[in-house]
Design a protein around this motif. Sequence first.
Motif, PDB file in Angstrom:
ATOM      1  N   LYS A  61       0.837  -1.209   0.000  1.00  0.00           N
ATOM      2  CA  LYS A  61       0.000   0.000   0.000  1.00  0.00           C
ATOM      3  C   LYS A  61       0.869   1.255   0.000  1.00  0.00           C
ATOM      4  O   LYS A  61       0.634   2.179  -0.776  1.00  0.00           O
ATOM      5  CB  LYS A  61      -0.907  -0.019   1.239  1.00  0.00           C
ATOM      6  CG  LYS A  61      -1.979   1.006   1.214  1.00  0.00           C
ATOM      7  CD  LYS A  61      -3.211   0.434   0.604  1.00  0.00           C
ATOM      8  CE  LYS A  61      -4.404   1.315   0.931  1.00  0.00           C
ATOM      9  NZ  LYS A  61      -5.541   0.977   0.140  1.00  0.00           N
ATOM     10  N   LEU A  62       1.893   1.303   0.862  1.00  0.00           N
ATOM     11  CA  LEU A  62       2.770   2.475   0.906  1.00  0.00           C
ATOM     12  C   LEU A  62       3.598   2.590  -0.369  1.00  0.00           C
ATOM     13  O   LEU A  62       3.850   3.696  -0.849  1.00  0.00           O
ATOM     14  CB  LEU A  62       3.679   2.423   2.133  1.00  0.00           C
ATOM     15  CG  LEU A  62       2.991   2.620   3.481  1.00  0.00           C
ATOM     16  CD1 LEU A  62       3.994   2.476   4.617  1.00  0.00           C
ATOM     17  CD2 LEU A  62       2.295   3.951   3.553  1.00  0.00           C
ATOM     18  N   SER A  63       4.004   1.454  -0.930  1.00  0.00           N
ATOM     19  CA  SER A  63       4.734   1.486  -2.201  1.00  0.00           C
ATOM     20  C   SER A  63       3.857   2.071  -3.302  1.00  0.00           C
ATOM     21  O   SER A  63       4.323   2.837  -4.140  1.00  0.00           O
ATOM     22  CB  SER A  63       5.183   0.077  -2.590  1.00  0.00           C
ATOM     23  OG  SER A  63       6.090  -0.434  -1.643  1.00  0.00           O
ATOM     24  N   ALA A  64       2.575   1.709  -3.285  1.00  0.00           N
ATOM     25  CA  ALA A  64       1.653   2.256  -4.280  1.00  0.00           C
ATOM     26  C   ALA A  64       1.476   3.758  -4.079  1.00  0.00           C
ATOM     27  O   ALA A  64       1.415   4.518  -5.056  1.00  0.00           O
ATOM     28  CB  ALA A  64       0.297   1.555  -4.184  1.00  0.00           C
ATOM     29  N   VAL A  65       1.426   4.209  -2.830  1.00  0.00           N
ATOM     30  CA  VAL A  65       1.314   5.641  -2.561  1.00  0.00           C
ATOM     31  C   VAL A  65       2.524   6.375  -3.128  1.00  0.00           C
ATOM     32  O   VAL A  65       2.392   7.420  -3.757  1.00  0.00           O
ATOM     33  CB  VAL A  65       1.163   5.916  -1.045  1.00  0.00           C
ATOM     34  CG1 VAL A  65       1.309   7.395  -0.740  1.00  0.00           C
ATOM     35  CG2 VAL A  65      -0.174   5.402  -0.543  1.00  0.00           C
TER      36      VAL A  65
ATOM     37  N   ILE B  90       2.477  -8.152  -7.029  1.00  0.00           N
ATOM     38  CA  ILE B  90       3.615  -7.278  -7.235  1.00  0.00           C
ATOM     39  C   ILE B  90       4.442  -7.295  -5.969  1.00  0.00           C
ATOM     40  O   ILE B  90       3.931  -7.059  -4.879  1.00  0.00           O
ATOM     41  CB  ILE B  90       3.163  -5.848  -7.548  1.00  0.00           C
ATOM     42  CG1 ILE B  90       2.413  -5.844  -8.866  1.00  0.00           C
ATOM     43  CG2 ILE B  90       4.347  -4.906  -7.591  1.00  0.00           C
ATOM     44  CD1 ILE B  90       1.826  -4.512  -9.200  1.00  0.00           C
ATOM     45  N   ASN B  91       5.715  -7.575  -6.094  1.00  0.00           N
ATOM     46  CA  ASN B  91       6.606  -7.566  -4.958  1.00  0.00           C
ATOM     47  C   ASN B  91       7.640  -6.477  -5.154  1.00  0.00           C
ATOM     48  O   ASN B  91       8.250  -6.386  -6.207  1.00  0.00           O
ATOM     49  CB  ASN B  91       7.339  -8.907  -4.807  1.00  0.00           C
ATOM     50  CG  ASN B  91       6.367 -10.044  -4.557  1.00  0.00           C
ATOM     51  OD1 ASN B  91       5.389  -9.880  -3.840  1.00  0.00           O
ATOM     52  ND2 ASN B  91       6.639 -11.189  -5.166  1.00  0.00           N
ATOM     53  N   VAL B  92       7.851  -5.677  -4.154  1.00  0.00           N
ATOM     54  CA  VAL B  92       8.877  -4.653  -4.205  1.00  0.00           C
ATOM     55  C   VAL B  92      10.074  -5.219  -3.473  1.00  0.00           C
ATOM     56  O   VAL B  92       9.985  -5.553  -2.302  1.00  0.00           O
ATOM     57  CB  VAL B  92       8.402  -3.346  -3.552  1.00  0.00           C
ATOM     58  CG1 VAL B  92       9.495  -2.319  -3.597  1.00  0.00           C
ATOM     59  CG2 VAL B  92       7.155  -2.843  -4.238  1.00  0.00           C
TER      60      VAL B  92
ATOM     61  N   ILE C 242      -4.656   5.283  -5.823  1.00  0.00           N
ATOM     62  CA  ILE C 242      -3.738   4.167  -5.569  1.00  0.00           C
ATOM     63  C   ILE C 242      -4.126   2.960  -6.404  1.00  0.00           C
ATOM     64  O   ILE C 242      -3.267   2.321  -7.021  1.00  0.00           O
ATOM     65  CB  ILE C 242      -3.716   3.825  -4.066  1.00  0.00           C
ATOM     66  CG1 ILE C 242      -3.024   4.951  -3.295  1.00  0.00           C
ATOM     67  CG2 ILE C 242      -3.008   2.496  -3.817  1.00  0.00           C
ATOM     68  CD1 ILE C 242      -3.145   4.827  -1.797  1.00  0.00           C
ATOM     69  N   VAL C 243      -5.408   2.634  -6.453  1.00  0.00           N
ATOM     70  CA  VAL C 243      -5.874   1.497  -7.245  1.00  0.00           C
ATOM     71  C   VAL C 243      -5.571   1.709  -8.722  1.00  0.00           C
ATOM     72  O   VAL C 243      -5.123   0.785  -9.415  1.00  0.00           O
ATOM     73  CB  VAL C 243      -7.383   1.239  -7.006  1.00  0.00           C
ATOM     74  CG1 VAL C 243      -7.950   0.277  -8.027  1.00  0.00           C
ATOM     75  CG2 VAL C 243      -7.606   0.724  -5.600  1.00  0.00           C
ATOM     76  N   ALA C 244      -5.785   2.910  -9.226  1.00  0.00           N
ATOM     77  CA  ALA C 244      -5.502   3.192 -10.631  1.00  0.00           C
ATOM     78  C   ALA C 244      -4.018   3.003 -10.941  1.00  0.00           C
ATOM     79  O   ALA C 244      -3.668   2.433 -11.983  1.00  0.00           O
ATOM     80  CB  ALA C 244      -5.936   4.616 -10.984  1.00  0.00           C
ATOM     81  N   CYS C 245      -3.167   3.450 -10.049  1.00  0.00           N
ATOM     82  CA  CYS C 245      -1.726   3.280 -10.259  1.00  0.00           C
ATOM     83  C   CYS C 245      -1.345   1.802 -10.229  1.00  0.00           C
ATOM     84  O   CYS C 245      -0.549   1.349 -11.040  1.00  0.00           O
ATOM     85  CB  CYS C 245      -0.945   4.056  -9.200  1.00  0.00           C
ATOM     86  SG  CYS C 245       0.836   3.917  -9.396  1.00  0.00           S
TER      87      CYS C 245
ATOM     88  N   GLY D 207       4.007  10.034  -9.641  1.00  0.00           N
ATOM     89  CA  GLY D 207       3.365  10.075 -10.946  1.00  0.00           C
ATOM     90  C   GLY D 207       2.718  11.426 -11.190  1.00  0.00           C
ATOM     91  O   GLY D 207       3.032  12.432 -10.546  1.00  0.00           O
ATOM     92  N   GLY D 208       1.770  11.431 -12.089  1.00  0.00           N
ATOM     93  CA  GLY D 208       1.144  12.679 -12.501  1.00  0.00           C
ATOM     94  C   GLY D 208       0.203  13.299 -11.493  1.00  0.00           C
ATOM     95  O   GLY D 208      -0.055  14.493 -11.529  1.00  0.00           O
ATOM     96  N   SER D 209      -0.316  12.502 -10.559  1.00  0.00           N
ATOM     97  CA  SER D 209      -1.286  13.052  -9.607  1.00  0.00           C
ATOM     98  C   SER D 209      -0.696  13.210  -8.212  1.00  0.00           C
ATOM     99  O   SER D 209      -1.412  13.129  -7.222  1.00  0.00           O
ATOM    100  CB  SER D 209      -2.530  12.157  -9.571  1.00  0.00           C
ATOM    101  OG  SER D 209      -2.170  10.845  -9.217  1.00  0.00           O
TER     102      SER D 209
END
Length: 186
Positions: free
Chosen positions: A36-40, A183-185, A146-149, A46-48
């Motif tokens: 979740k934090l990686s997605a943030v 997805i694994n970071v 976050i979901v869109a990304c 990104g653009g937003s």
Amino acid sequence: MGLMVVGVLIGTFIAHVVCKRLLTAWVAARIQSSDKLSAVIRVVEGGSGLKVVALARLTPIPFGLQNAVFSITDLSLPNYLMASSVGLLPTQLLNSYLGTTLRTMEDVIAEQSVSGYFVFCLQIIISIGLMFYVVHRAQVELNAAIVACEMELKSSLVKGNQPNTSGSSFYNKRTLTFSGGGINVV
């Protein structure tokens, strides 16, 4: 009002600089274990990014955590300060309004009129209702971003393409792998 805005800017600036200078490695290590934090981070870079920072400031997510997460992004300091100030403005206005309303509570009690109590209670109820509405809308918008990304990243990885890394240091600092649909970071 002006003093409040200056205070917000100074506080946000100090917190951001301290986190960026002292906590970057520690925060990066913690974020790697949280999808979740990686997605943030990906969304902010990104653009937003400005929208996400402003909306995050409206949510009940602790500011210390927000400062730490936002400090490792490549969002410029002026943009970060602007987005934080815009996001914090509604809360600060509400706090100022409630502060001035509560200061006159002595007058309401001294009058001991039903209409005074009614107006005072109505002001408090409307203020609290607006606060909950704004927080709810901010959380919905933040989750949607976050979901869109995440969907964009998953679709680009499934197609075998590299993720869009334009202007994003998050991808440069970390290696993304795709395994078994997740997805694994690393």
